[in-house]
Scaffold this motif. Structure first.
Motif, PDB file in Angstrom:
ATOM      1  N   ALA A 191     -11.057 -22.013  -5.197  1.00 36.65           N
ATOM      2  CA  ALA A 191     -11.039 -23.307  -5.875  1.00 36.65           C
ATOM      3  C   ALA A 191      -9.722 -23.595  -6.584  1.00 36.65           C
ATOM      4  O   ALA A 191      -9.376 -24.755  -6.780  1.00 36.65           O
ATOM      5  N   CYS A 192      -8.999 -22.551  -6.990  1.00 29.42           N
ATOM      6  CA  CYS A 192      -7.761 -22.725  -7.756  1.00 29.42           C
ATOM      7  C   CYS A 192      -6.597 -21.999  -7.091  1.00 29.42           C
ATOM      8  O   CYS A 192      -6.007 -21.099  -7.694  1.00 29.42           O
ATOM      9  N   PRO A 193      -6.257 -22.376  -5.872  1.00 30.85           N
ATOM     10  CA  PRO A 193      -5.180 -21.681  -5.168  1.00 30.85           C
ATOM     11  C   PRO A 193      -3.809 -22.190  -5.606  1.00 30.85           C
ATOM     12  O   PRO A 193      -3.706 -23.221  -6.279  1.00 30.85           O
ATOM     13  N   PRO A 194      -2.749 -21.502  -5.207  1.00 34.85           N
ATOM     14  CA  PRO A 194      -1.398 -22.007  -5.474  1.00 34.85           C
ATOM     15  C   PRO A 194      -1.165 -23.343  -4.765  1.00 34.85           C
ATOM     16  O   PRO A 194      -1.791 -23.629  -3.738  1.00 34.85           O
ATOM     17  N   PRO A 291       3.740  -6.122  -3.883  1.00 34.41           N
ATOM     18  CA  PRO A 291       3.692  -6.985  -5.073  1.00 34.41           C
ATOM     19  C   PRO A 291       2.415  -6.827  -5.881  1.00 34.41           C
ATOM     20  O   PRO A 291       2.415  -7.043  -7.094  1.00 34.41           O
ATOM     21  N   LEU A 292       1.325  -6.432  -5.212  1.00 33.40           N
ATOM     22  CA  LEU A 292       0.084  -6.231  -5.950  1.00 33.40           C
ATOM     23  C   LEU A 292       0.208  -5.046  -6.892  1.00 33.40           C
ATOM     24  O   LEU A 292      -0.355  -5.049  -7.996  1.00 33.40           O
ATOM     25  N   GLU A 293       0.958  -4.045  -6.486  1.00 30.29           N
ATOM     26  CA  GLU A 293       1.229  -2.893  -7.348  1.00 30.29           C
ATOM     27  C   GLU A 293       1.919  -3.355  -8.630  1.00 30.29           C
ATOM     28  O   GLU A 293       1.561  -2.945  -9.736  1.00 30.29           O
ATOM     29  N   ASP A 294       2.896  -4.241  -8.500  1.00 28.72           N
ATOM     30  CA  ASP A 294       3.593  -4.765  -9.677  1.00 28.72           C
ATOM     31  C   ASP A 294       2.667  -5.631 -10.530  1.00 28.72           C
ATOM     32  O   ASP A 294       2.679  -5.559 -11.755  1.00 28.72           O
ATOM     33  N   ALA A 295       1.851  -6.446  -9.880  1.00 26.86           N
ATOM     34  CA  ALA A 295       0.992  -7.373 -10.608  1.00 26.86           C
ATOM     35  C   ALA A 295      -0.097  -6.654 -11.394  1.00 26.86           C
ATOM     36  O   ALA A 295      -0.451  -7.077 -12.505  1.00 26.86           O
ATOM     37  N   LEU A 296      -0.633  -5.576 -10.835  1.00 26.37           N
ATOM     38  CA  LEU A 296      -1.746  -4.881 -11.483  1.00 26.37           C
ATOM     39  C   LEU A 296      -1.292  -3.693 -12.326  1.00 26.37           C
ATOM     40  O   LEU A 296      -2.111  -3.029 -12.949  1.00 26.37           O
ATOM     41  N   GLY A 297      -0.008  -3.403 -12.306  1.00 19.51           N
ATOM     42  CA  GLY A 297       0.500  -2.344 -13.164  1.00 19.51           C
ATOM     43  C   GLY A 297       0.312  -0.943 -12.630  1.00 19.51           C
ATOM     44  O   GLY A 297       0.200   0.012 -13.396  1.00 19.51           O
ATOM     45  N   GLY A 298       0.272  -0.774 -11.329  1.00 20.33           N
ATOM     46  CA  GLY A 298       0.172   0.556 -10.750  1.00 20.33           C
ATOM     47  C   GLY A 298      -1.209   0.873 -10.235  1.00 20.33           C
ATOM     48  O   GLY A 298      -2.195   0.194 -10.540  1.00 20.33           O
ATOM     49  N   GLY A 299      -1.299   1.921  -9.404  1.00 21.33           N
ATOM     50  CA  GLY A 299      -2.586   2.372  -8.889  1.00 21.33           C
ATOM     51  C   GLY A 299      -3.056   1.642  -7.651  1.00 21.33           C
ATOM     52  O   GLY A 299      -4.193   1.840  -7.210  1.00 21.33           O
ATOM     53  N   PRO A 345      -6.971 -15.629 -16.155  1.00 20.83           N
ATOM     54  CA  PRO A 345      -6.534 -16.622 -15.168  1.00 20.83           C
ATOM     55  C   PRO A 345      -5.122 -16.393 -14.649  1.00 20.83           C
ATOM     56  O   PRO A 345      -4.847 -16.633 -13.479  1.00 20.83           O
ATOM     57  N   ALA A 346      -4.221 -15.929 -15.513  1.00 21.88           N
ATOM     58  CA  ALA A 346      -2.851 -15.703 -15.066  1.00 21.88           C
ATOM     59  C   ALA A 346      -2.807 -14.602 -14.010  1.00 21.88           C
ATOM     60  O   ALA A 346      -2.070 -14.694 -13.018  1.00 21.88           O
ATOM     61  N   ARG A 347      -3.602 -13.537 -14.191  1.00 21.55           N
ATOM     62  CA  ARG A 347      -3.632 -12.451 -13.217  1.00 21.55           C
ATOM     63  C   ARG A 347      -4.268 -12.907 -11.912  1.00 21.55           C
ATOM     64  O   ARG A 347      -3.811 -12.532 -10.828  1.00 21.55           O
ATOM     65  N   LEU A 348      -5.315 -13.705 -12.025  1.00 20.41           N
ATOM     66  CA  LEU A 348      -5.963 -14.205 -10.808  1.00 20.41           C
ATOM     67  C   LEU A 348      -5.019 -15.129 -10.047  1.00 20.41           C
ATOM     68  O   LEU A 348      -4.957 -15.093  -8.816  1.00 20.41           O
ATOM     69  N   ASP A 349      -4.285 -15.950 -10.777  1.00 21.23           N
ATOM     70  CA  ASP A 349      -3.321 -16.833 -10.132  1.00 21.23           C
ATOM     71  C   ASP A 349      -2.247 -16.024  -9.403  1.00 21.23           C
ATOM     72  O   ASP A 349      -1.832 -16.361  -8.291  1.00 21.23           O
ATOM     73  N   ARG A 350      -1.808 -14.933 -10.019  1.00 17.94           N
ATOM     74  CA  ARG A 350      -0.809 -14.083  -9.371  1.00 17.94           C
ATOM     75  C   ARG A 350      -1.385 -13.436  -8.118  1.00 17.94           C
ATOM     76  O   ARG A 350      -0.706 -13.338  -7.081  1.00 17.94           O
ATOM     77  N   ALA A 352      -3.661 -14.723  -6.208  1.00 18.00           N
ATOM     78  CA  ALA A 352      -3.716 -15.773  -5.196  1.00 18.00           C
ATOM     79  C   ALA A 352      -2.343 -16.005  -4.570  1.00 18.00           C
ATOM     80  O   ALA A 352      -2.217 -16.195  -3.352  1.00 18.00           O
ATOM     81  N   GLN A 353      -1.297 -15.998  -5.380  1.00 14.79           N
ATOM     82  CA  GLN A 353       0.048 -16.178  -4.848  1.00 14.79           C
ATOM     83  C   GLN A 353       0.413 -15.077  -3.856  1.00 14.79           C
ATOM     84  O   GLN A 353       1.042 -15.332  -2.828  1.00 14.79           O
ATOM     85  N   ILE A 354      -0.006 -13.860  -4.181  1.00 14.15           N
ATOM     86  CA  ILE A 354       0.295 -12.723  -3.299  1.00 14.15           C
ATOM     87  C   ILE A 354      -0.500 -12.814  -1.996  1.00 14.15           C
ATOM     88  O   ILE A 354       0.046 -12.651  -0.904  1.00 14.15           O
ATOM     89  N   LEU A 355      -1.790 -13.089  -2.104  1.00 13.85           N
ATOM     90  CA  LEU A 355      -2.650 -13.095  -0.927  1.00 13.85           C
ATOM     91  C   LEU A 355      -2.315 -14.237   0.021  1.00 13.85           C
ATOM     92  O   LEU A 355      -2.344 -14.075   1.257  1.00 13.85           O
ATOM     93  N   PHE A 356      -2.007 -15.416  -0.532  1.00 16.31           N
ATOM     94  CA  PHE A 356      -1.862 -16.611   0.293  1.00 16.31           C
ATOM     95  C   PHE A 356      -0.414 -16.968   0.600  1.00 16.31           C
ATOM     96  O   PHE A 356      -0.143 -18.030   1.138  1.00 16.31           O
ATOM     97  N   ALA A 357       0.517 -16.077   0.249  1.00 13.66           N
ATOM     98  CA  ALA A 357       1.919 -16.327   0.587  1.00 13.66           C
ATOM     99  C   ALA A 357       2.078 -16.439   2.096  1.00 13.66           C
ATOM    100  O   ALA A 357       1.399 -15.734   2.854  1.00 13.66           O
TER     101      ALA A 357
END
Length: 361
Positions: A191-194, A291-299, A345-350, A352-357
């Protein structure tokens, strides 16, 4: 009242002090209806027990603010896609359902880019197999929604098509009720994509994966309601139709895992596993993992190079889409902590940006 578990379903969320993309900052337009309950007399004093708090019932066209994302709303009706688990009597997909959806889905996907009104003749087609075909209008989008009639919930799934401009991306939630929070994350991503990267299709199961039959347990050999492992389910039919009628479709499927089992014997915290359902990850999986590694802080681990579990290699949709050269599949496993973190929301938005790039081969 005993607090209910967070399931991603909107109504249970209002019964607890939980935070959800579908249950935060409820609009003042939502009406309140008292919960049912008898008056309890105190043993000696005669004092009456306090009434249960009211349950909010969404009106016809409410929307729920996602804090921190100006102008983005997740329509509260998305929560209605998931009935109470005990309200569903599972039935296997019928040949009639498959044949009907083979007419419905291609026609809807063909019409969606060009119009916002549902082709009227398709409403009766959907009704012939116990489905509503509805139009949901929001400030940002118009959606066409295929969902089961409430008097016949049988775990056939729910399917939402975005009209107007959209990509060929598909968001799938195969394990509501069980992979807690994937409902909210999936609805938020869809519902809230980039800007300019709005997915065309949202798909979700509507039954608990382990409650197809009375007394069913996770240890049983077969689970008919588990859409990710039942190739005969309507969910698989719609996935196949999307692969046939969307140009270069990409399906991201959301899953969840508990840390207690997976973390056993590990020194590093596992937050997410990215896989395309094979042991040779392709371009999309690789471009998401870093990029997901950077967005989620590792792991974050790419299967099978970084981790040997949770690869989804037996996933029915992964295997199906491997037969379509232009199709892509992403199996995204999220820890319970990560799913809770994505309520931000900021993390979810990030995410979405990664998945839908855009993906350029």
């Amino acid at each position: 009242m005993t607090p209910r578990r967070w399931t991603g379903s909107w109504r249970p969320l209002v019964a607890v002090a939980g935070v959800s993309l579908l249950g935060v900052a409820m609009s003042a337009r939502a009406q309140t209806v008292p919960l049912k309950g008898s008056k309890v007399e105190a043993a000696r004093s005669g004092a009456r027990a306090k009434a249960a708090p009211p349950e909010r019932i969404p009106q016809e066209d409410p929307s729920v603010n996602v804090p921190g994302q100006t102008g983005c709303h997740v329509d509260a009706r998305f929560s209605g896609l998931w009935p109470r688990a005990d309200a569903v009597t599972f039935h296997p997909t019928t040949l009639e359902e498959k044949a009907t959806f083979a007419k419905l889905v291609p026609a809807l996907l063909a019409a969606a880019p060009k119009q916002k009104d549902v082709p009227p003749e398709l409403t009766n087609v959907a009704a012939s197999v116990g489905f509503f075909l509805e139009t949901w209008t929001t400030p940002r989008d118009t959606f066409w929604v295929l969902r089961e009639r409430p008097d016949g919930y049988h775990g056939a799934g729910a399917y939402v098509i975005r009209t107007g401009e959209a990509t060929s991306d598909v968001v799938q939630v195969p394990h509501p009720y069980f992979d807690i929070g994937t409902e909210d994350i999936g609805a938020g991503l869809f519902a809230c994509p980039p800007q300019g990267r709005a997915p065309r299709l949202f798909m979700t199961a509507t039954a608990h994966r382990y409650k197809a039959t009375p007394g069913e347990t996770p240890e049983d050999p077969e689970h008919p309601a588990d859409v990710a492992h039942n190739p005969d389910h309507l969910f698989q039919t719609v996935t196949d139709l999307a692969a046939r009628h969307l140009p270069a479709p990409r399906a991201v499927q959301l899953h969840g895992f508990g840390e207690s089992k997976v973390q056993k014997g590990r020194t590093e915290t596992l937050t997410a596993v990215v896989s395309d359902g094979t042991r040779k990850p392709g371009a999309w999986a690789r471009r998401v993992a870093a990029p997901l590694e950077d967005a989620l802080g590792g792991g974050v681990k790419l299967y099978p190079e970084g981790v040997q579990v949770l690869g989804g290699t037996q996933n029915a949709q992964a295997r199906l889409l491997q037969a379509y050269p232009q199709a892509r599949f992403l199996h995204l496993e999220l820890s319970s902590r990560t799913r809770k973190a994505l309520m931000n929301p900021a993390r979810l938005d990030r995410l979405a940006q990664i998945l839908f790039a855009p993906l350029e081969d």
